[in-house]
Write an enzyme that holds these catalytic residues in place. Structure first.
Site, PDB file in Angstrom:
ATOM      1  N   SER A 122       0.875  -1.238  -0.069  1.00  0.00           N
ATOM      2  CA  SER A 122       0.165  -0.120   0.073  1.00  0.00           C
ATOM      3  C   SER A 122       0.768   1.339   0.023  1.00  0.00           C
ATOM      4  O   SER A 122       1.690   1.576  -0.822  1.00  0.00           O
ATOM      5  CB  SER A 122      -1.046  -0.035   1.097  1.00  0.00           C
ATOM      6  OG  SER A 122      -2.148   0.660   0.986  1.00  0.00           O
ATOM      7  N   LYS A 174     -22.392  17.143   7.518  1.00  0.00           N
ATOM      8  CA  LYS A 174     -21.355  17.729   8.616  1.00  0.00           C
ATOM      9  C   LYS A 174     -20.772  16.683   9.216  1.00  0.00           C
ATOM     10  O   LYS A 174     -21.739  16.003  10.172  1.00  0.00           O
ATOM     11  CB  LYS A 174     -21.895  18.672   9.168  1.00  0.00           C
ATOM     12  CG  LYS A 174     -20.922  19.516  10.089  1.00  0.00           C
ATOM     13  CD  LYS A 174     -19.702  19.875   9.742  1.00  0.00           C
ATOM     14  CE  LYS A 174     -18.512  20.690  10.534  1.00  0.00           C
ATOM     15  NZ  LYS A 174     -17.334  21.004   9.934  1.00  0.00           N
TER      16      LYS A 174
END
Length: 323
Positions: A122, A174
């Site tokens: 990764s 949010k």
């Protein structure tokens, strides 16, 4: 009379203790200055003499300004080439991006070869492709090309114990998802768009640096890890071997003498903003004679702090959970 004598003795003992700790404090300051001067002088000698620089990338990769500064110093030094020794499962996407950019800037000045010692998965593989040439041990792990966003959701647990977390937000997305409420389809789609965007960036780097066809890129970018031996056939690495193999490539392709001394460069940071705490705890345990405890404490706190500091998008390989 006996009480006065005892008080005088106690005062003298206290005075001796204070004197002892004052001397210890002064010696500690002197030692710190001496070590700092030694490191500074050693760094100057290291940079001025011809050598092959070794940079070790291990553990979790995160943003590290000191490491970037060190790579810039290597670029200005008299190092003839750079060996990047990698053993990392990855880390944050931004940390891997920062390291990749720094390595590419360094590669514009010096030949850079990566050696995969145990794992370049990764974000660790992002670091590897920042080099000009990738050498891997036969059974090292490479790849894990992908991005992940993880967060715990304790909604069911809170419901069982009768706890409700409420919030008042300016808009539905949010601070979503927050782990205290079921993830809405809109929040999941918003996070998915972040993952897809960073995943596209990751695949683009691999395609560009490894010169892969679309079919080969699709084959290697499904998140799997490969052995170095498999990675060689899949064009993820260039050679199987170790640091000696890297030295031979530098001599053969870049004219860097194989007898040139290899010197390991280290950044000034201790590895994380909590390094001072680990160092203090370990030093205290060691001073009390608990060397084994100090070692365990250092390892345990390192792992805990690394996990605690990782948030947001991750380019991090994780072994599949066993059922």
């Amino acid at each position: 009379m006996s009480l006065d004598v005892d008080q005088i003795v106690d005062r003298r003992r206290l005075r001796r203790k204070l004197t002892f700790w004052r001397v210890v404090g002064v010696l500690a300051v002197v030692a710190a200055v001496a070590v700092g001067s030694y490191v500074a002088v050693g760094r100057t000698v290291l940079a001025s003499s011809p050598h092959v620089a070794r940079v070790v990338i291990g553990g979790i990769i995160r943003n590290d300004r000191d490491r970037v500064k060190m790579l810039e110093e290597i670029g200005r030094s008299n190092a003839r080439a750079v060996i990047v020794s990698i053993d990392s499962p990855g880390g944050t996407v931004t940390g891997a991006e920062q390291l990749y950019d720094a390595l590419r800037q360094l590669a514009a000045k010096k030949p850079v070869v990566a050696v995969v010692e145990g794992m370049a998965a990764s974000g660790g593989y992002i670091a590897a492709i920042g080099s000009d040439h990738i050498v891997s041990r036969r059974n090292a792990m490479v790849g894990s090309i992908g991005v992940i966003f993880q967060f715990p959701n304790v909604t069911d647990l809170l419901g069982k114990i009768g706890v409700t977390v409420e919030d008042i937000k300016s808009s539905p997305l949010k601070a979503a998802p927050n782990g205290y409420q079921p993830t809405s389809p809109e929040a999941r789609a918003a996070i998915n768009s972040l993952v897809v965007d960073s995943y596209g960036w990751f695949k683009g780097l691999v395609s560009e640096r490894r010169k892969l066809s679309d079919a080969r890129l699709a084959e290697v970018s499904d998140g799997r890890v490969f052995t170095g031996h498999q990675g060689l056939a899949l064009q993820l690495v260039d050679e199987l071997g170790d640091e000696r193999t890297a030295r031979a490539w530098l001599a053969r392709e870049k004219g860097v003498p194989e007898n040139l001394r290899v010197r390991t460069w280290k950044s000034e940071s201790m590895g994380s903003e909590f390094g001072w705490l680990r160092g203090a705890a370990g030093a205290l345990a060691s001073a009390l004679g608990f060397d084994t405890v100090a070692g365990i404490l250092s390892q345990a706190t390192q792992a805990a702090f690394e996990k605690a500091q990782l948030d947001g998008l991750l380019a991090l390989w994780q072994a599949p959970a066993q059922n």
